[in-house]
Design a protein around this motif. Sequence first.
Motif, mmCIF file in Angstrom:
data_model
loop_
_atom_site.group_PDB
_atom_site.id
_atom_site.type_symbol
_atom_site.label_atom_id
_atom_site.label_comp_id
_atom_site.label_asym_id
_atom_site.label_seq_id
_atom_site.Cartn_x
_atom_site.Cartn_y
_atom_site.Cartn_z
ATOM 1 N N VAL A 179 91.376 44.034 60.350
ATOM 2 C CA VAL A 179 90.583 42.994 59.710
ATOM 3 C C VAL A 179 89.311 43.633 59.189
ATOM 4 O O VAL A 179 88.702 44.479 59.866
ATOM 5 C CB VAL A 179 90.257 41.873 60.718
ATOM 6 N N MET A 180 88.916 43.268 57.971
ATOM 7 C CA MET A 180 87.744 43.904 57.370
ATOM 8 C C MET A 180 86.477 43.633 58.190
ATOM 9 O O MET A 180 86.329 42.581 58.808
ATOM 10 C CB MET A 180 87.568 43.467 55.913
ATOM 11 N N SER A 181 85.606 44.601 58.176
ATOM 12 C CA SER A 181 84.364 44.499 58.934
ATOM 13 C C SER A 181 83.443 43.464 58.299
ATOM 14 O O SER A 181 83.589 43.108 57.126
ATOM 15 C CB SER A 181 83.660 45.853 58.974
ATOM 16 N N MET A 182 82.472 42.998 59.058
ATOM 17 C CA MET A 182 81.540 41.994 58.553
ATOM 18 C C MET A 182 80.742 42.507 57.350
ATOM 19 O O MET A 182 80.601 41.766 56.365
ATOM 20 C CB MET A 182 80.607 41.535 59.675
ATOM 21 N N PRO A 183 80.214 43.742 57.367
ATOM 22 C CA PRO A 183 79.504 44.226 56.175
ATOM 23 C C PRO A 183 80.397 44.234 54.932
ATOM 24 O O PRO A 183 79.957 43.857 53.839
ATOM 25 C CB PRO A 183 79.065 45.643 56.565
ATOM 26 N N THR A 184 81.655 44.679 55.105
ATOM 27 C CA THR A 184 82.586 44.689 53.971
ATOM 28 C C THR A 184 82.852 43.275 53.479
ATOM 29 O O THR A 184 82.861 43.010 52.274
ATOM 30 C CB THR A 184 83.913 45.355 54.374
ATOM 31 N N LEU A 185 83.039 42.351 54.420
ATOM 32 C CA LEU A 185 83.305 40.965 54.059
ATOM 33 C C LEU A 185 82.134 40.358 53.301
ATOM 34 O O LEU A 185 82.317 39.704 52.264
ATOM 35 C CB LEU A 185 83.591 40.159 55.330
#
Length: 352
Positions: A179-185
């Motif tokens: 699952v994509m990381s929060m910064p990436t999201l």
Amino acid sequence: MNAVAVATARTALTFAISAAGGLAGHFLGLPAGWLMGGALAVTVAAMAGAPVGIPDKVRDVAFVLIGMSMGANVAADSLQLIGQWPVTLAALVIELVLIIAIIGWVMARFFGLDRGTAYLSSFPGHLSFVMGIAAAGVGDARQIVIIQVIRILILTVAVPVGTLFLPIDHFPAQPAPQVMSMPTLLLLGAGCALVGWIFARLKVPAGFVLGSMAAATAAKLGGMFDAAMPPPLVIATFIMTGALIGSRFTGIGRGEFLRAAFGGVIATGLTICITTVVALAASPFVAMPFGQIWIGLAPGALEGMGALGIALGYDTAFIAAHHVIRLLLLSFAIPTVVMLLRLSERRAAPGE
């Protein structure tokens, strides 16, 4: 209670109803249950007179999330499959001609609608454009909107239900490694919102959805990320999409709905039959799942069909491309048909 508080309460109620319906659909094992259950629940609530509705700003946020989800689910081999698209695009053109000609004639011949109302009701998409023309004096705007909204709702339900009965052997989406990381999201969300806003300012149809998808697709194919969106956010997107679809019935009285509903159901049934026949005819010529072709050709709302594509594991690039081209074709077809209707009326006038 001030206007902001009222709008907030209405929005919260709408999403709560959609979430409850989606949860029921999920536990009942319905295909695309979160989306289908939410859309049905909000539709029933709207028809029952519940104060449901979504402000434009919140709607735009939902559109950005839908586009971002579609872009994040683009198949890695999409570019390799573009060479097969001319076959399905030709099928799309044939389908549009058949839908407009057959349904327009049926609605005028068997349901007593004037030709303006009949043909504006037959157009499979571009509802805002269609309603703009109706508001200018062509056809009965209220009947047109009921028939068109019925089309969107039934297609949202019919497509996933059809996967249980039609010869569909789709390729399930491969799970992302993480699952994509929060910064990436957050970065991806900001980029999608910006590009969506630009598309909307440029008056691109479904600008927030298409702009957001374009940004997410470019980022994914460019190697900027290869992870999945968080499942809770995907579910929230389905709930919001269901709420958007169902809330379109707000303000339509039950009596008015029933008067136009039968024609709307028949028109939508014919649309589904035409779409299915054309998709079956095209499927032997392309190496892609029948269900993907069907959703690409199904004349439902872009956001609804895109969300269904995600839920059923199809290539969202293919689906979005075909729906964008459908809207482009309709941009020329709608004024052309209206102009022909006007010319026909003028020629008939002296003899009346």
